[in-house]
Design a protein around this motif. Structure first.
Motif, PDB file in Angstrom:
ATOM      1  N   THR A 128       0.909  -1.058  -0.023  1.00 30.94           N
ATOM      2  CA  THR A 128       0.109   0.144   0.083  1.00 30.94           C
ATOM      3  C   THR A 128       0.857   1.360   0.016  1.00 30.94           C
ATOM      4  O   THR A 128       1.877   1.218   0.273  1.00 30.94           O
ATOM      5  CB  THR A 128      -0.967   0.021   1.163  1.00 30.94           C
ATOM      6  OG1 THR A 128      -1.749   1.147   1.462  1.00 30.94           O
ATOM      7  CG2 THR A 128      -0.042   0.171   2.467  1.00 30.94           C
ATOM      8  N   SER A 129       0.343   2.328  -0.361  1.00 34.99           N
ATOM      9  CA  SER A 129       1.061   3.783  -0.080  1.00 34.99           C
ATOM     10  C   SER A 129      -0.194   4.757  -0.332  1.00 34.99           C
ATOM     11  O   SER A 129      -1.324   4.588  -0.614  1.00 34.99           O
ATOM     12  CB  SER A 129       1.898   3.941  -1.264  1.00 34.99           C
ATOM     13  OG  SER A 129       1.183   4.272  -2.616  1.00 34.99           O
ATOM     14  N   LYS A 184       0.534   7.567  -1.999  1.00 34.56           N
ATOM     15  CA  LYS A 184       0.763   8.380  -3.442  1.00 34.56           C
ATOM     16  C   LYS A 184       0.545   7.388  -4.345  1.00 34.56           C
ATOM     17  O   LYS A 184       0.993   6.122  -4.172  1.00 34.56           O
ATOM     18  CB  LYS A 184       1.947   9.179  -3.297  1.00 34.56           C
ATOM     19  CG  LYS A 184       2.046  10.161  -4.423  1.00 34.56           C
ATOM     20  CD  LYS A 184       3.359  11.099  -4.168  1.00 34.56           C
ATOM     21  CE  LYS A 184       3.681  12.072  -5.020  1.00 34.56           C
ATOM     22  NZ  LYS A 184       3.801  11.576  -6.303  1.00 34.56           N
ATOM     23  N   GLY A 185      -0.026   7.732  -5.760  1.00 38.08           N
ATOM     24  CA  GLY A 185       0.179   7.032  -6.731  1.00 38.08           C
ATOM     25  C   GLY A 185       1.501   6.926  -7.547  1.00 38.08           C
ATOM     26  O   GLY A 185       2.351   7.884  -7.297  1.00 38.08           O
ATOM     27  N   LYS A 240       3.760   0.393  -6.292  1.00 39.30           N
ATOM     28  CA  LYS A 240       3.155  -0.708  -5.533  1.00 39.30           C
ATOM     29  C   LYS A 240       2.812  -2.062  -6.370  1.00 39.30           C
ATOM     30  O   LYS A 240       3.274  -3.005  -6.169  1.00 39.30           O
ATOM     31  CB  LYS A 240       1.832  -0.128  -4.948  1.00 39.30           C
ATOM     32  CG  LYS A 240       1.802   0.738  -4.156  1.00 39.30           C
ATOM     33  CD  LYS A 240       0.284   1.152  -3.453  1.00 39.30           C
ATOM     34  CE  LYS A 240      -0.584   1.478  -4.700  1.00 39.30           C
ATOM     35  NZ  LYS A 240       0.054   2.828  -5.226  1.00 39.30           N
ATOM     36  N   ALA A 299      -4.164   3.445  -4.718  1.00 38.15           N
ATOM     37  CA  ALA A 299      -3.418   4.367  -4.050  1.00 38.15           C
ATOM     38  C   ALA A 299      -4.342   5.208  -3.275  1.00 38.15           C
ATOM     39  O   ALA A 299      -5.634   5.227  -3.332  1.00 38.15           O
ATOM     40  CB  ALA A 299      -2.545   5.517  -4.825  1.00 38.15           C
ATOM     41  N   THR A 355       7.164   3.745  -0.417  1.00 40.46           N
ATOM     42  CA  THR A 355       7.346   5.228  -0.471  1.00 40.46           C
ATOM     43  C   THR A 355       8.579   5.443  -1.583  1.00 40.46           C
ATOM     44  O   THR A 355       9.574   4.796  -1.503  1.00 40.46           O
ATOM     45  CB  THR A 355       7.415   5.980   0.830  1.00 40.46           C
ATOM     46  OG1 THR A 355       7.417   7.272   0.582  1.00 40.46           O
ATOM     47  CG2 THR A 355       8.494   5.515   1.225  1.00 40.46           C
ATOM     48  N   SER A 385       5.282  12.185  -1.159  1.00 39.03           N
ATOM     49  CA  SER A 385       4.985  10.636  -0.851  1.00 39.03           C
ATOM     50  C   SER A 385       5.447  10.132   0.663  1.00 39.03           C
ATOM     51  O   SER A 385       4.367   9.251   0.975  1.00 39.03           O
ATOM     52  CB  SER A 385       6.037   9.747  -1.866  1.00 39.03           C
ATOM     53  OG  SER A 385       5.959   8.423  -1.752  1.00 39.03           O
ATOM     54  N   SER A 417       2.301   8.235   3.116  1.00 40.39           N
ATOM     55  CA  SER A 417       2.666   7.142   3.546  1.00 40.39           C
ATOM     56  C   SER A 417       2.481   7.195   4.964  1.00 40.39           C
ATOM     57  O   SER A 417       1.858   6.371   5.905  1.00 40.39           O
ATOM     58  CB  SER A 417       4.153   6.814   3.389  1.00 40.39           C
ATOM     59  OG  SER A 417       4.313   6.408   2.086  1.00 40.39           O
TER      60      SER A 417
END
Length: 271
Positions: A8-9, A11-12, A16, A122, A142, A148, A152
């Motif tokens: 997961t995160s 930010k796109g 990931k 994201a 990240t 970012s 996170s």
């Protein structure tokens, strides 16, 4: 005992899906049975990175809604027998995901596989929340950039508050994966250094994936980098990260800038 891992995160574009595929392949190459699950409903990129886009017949939404059985939707990788993919739907909306349906599918996957790796979209919308809900372990991806890292940090808060484990008073195991790290840019102050990222996020470091064209080339041909370029620097970093997920203790080296022969000679003269 089967483990459910969410990648997961906040930010796109941080890597990931690339990391899901690379870690999944690395664990499968180590002899584990692995399924990677795409939760990015409406976009669906994991099948492209896995080289299985032409083999998708049924998807996660079909299984949740009872239009297909799980074995019908699972796609076995042609290169590693113990690696499977459960793709997302490209035509449905994320609202088609339900908490009960996701929990049922994850429970069924846990009976078949050693590792269930969920590739989260994201952000903090419904798809991301459901991707992390049933997780035992989270890998927070990240880039070493302020935006970012800040996003996170928000995701770490959600993992501690919105997962099934959190609601039961338990803590989810969290790891940090720093991707697209470029030592020269970090030295020039153009991106954060690893120590800065760790100080902000305060979760254990799983690995550092250096910026490399090998990752892009692997994705473009539909193969995890751990399969297509296993000797490359990012692949080696992913292999080590997979070992750490399985409990091995390995040192983590911060990638250093490669200098050419002339710069080395010049540096020696100056010294």
């Amino acid at each position: 005992m089967a483990k459910v891992l969410v990648v997961t995160s906040g930010k796109g574009g941080v890597g990931k899906t690339t990391s899901t595929a690379a870690l999944g392949a690395a664990l499968a190459q180590a002899g584990r049975s692995v399924v990677v699950v795409d939760f990015d409903v409406g976009l669906r990129n994991l099948d492209l990175v896995m080289g299985a886009e032409r083999r998708v017949v049924f998807d996660l939404i079909n299984v949740i809604q009872g239009d297909a059985r799980l074995p019908q939707a699972l796609i076995r990788d042609k290169r590693i027998e113990t690696l499977h993919l459960l793709p997302a739907s490209q035509t449905r909306d994320k609202d088609a995901l339900t908490q009960e349906g996701v929990a049922r599918v994850i429970a069924e996957l846990k009976e078949k596989f050693d590792w269930v790796i969920c590739d989260s979209p994201a952000g903090i919308e419904k798809g991301a929340m459901l991707a992390m809900r049933n997780a035992d372990i989270a890998v927070v991806v990240t880039n070493p950039e302020v935006s970012s890292v800040r996003d996170s940090d928000r995701i770490i808060g959600m993992l501690d508050a919105k997962t099934a484990r959190a609601e039961n008073g338990e803590r989810i195991e969290k790891h940090l994966l720093v991707t697209r790290y470029h030592p020269a840019r970090a030295a020039r102050g153009e991106m954060l250094k690893v120590d800065d990222v760790l100080e902000i996020l305060s979760i254990p470091l799983l690995g550092i994936i250096p910026e490399s064209e090998d990752v892009l080339r692997s994705s473009n041909i539909g193969a995890p980098v751990t399969l297509h370029a296993p000797e490359s620097a990012p692949a080696r970093a992913y292999f080590d990260a997979a070992k750490r997920l399985q409990g091995e203790t390995l040192p983590i080296a911060v990638p250093e800038e490669r200098r050419g022969l002339m710069s080395k000679l010049f540096g020696r003269r100056v010294a």
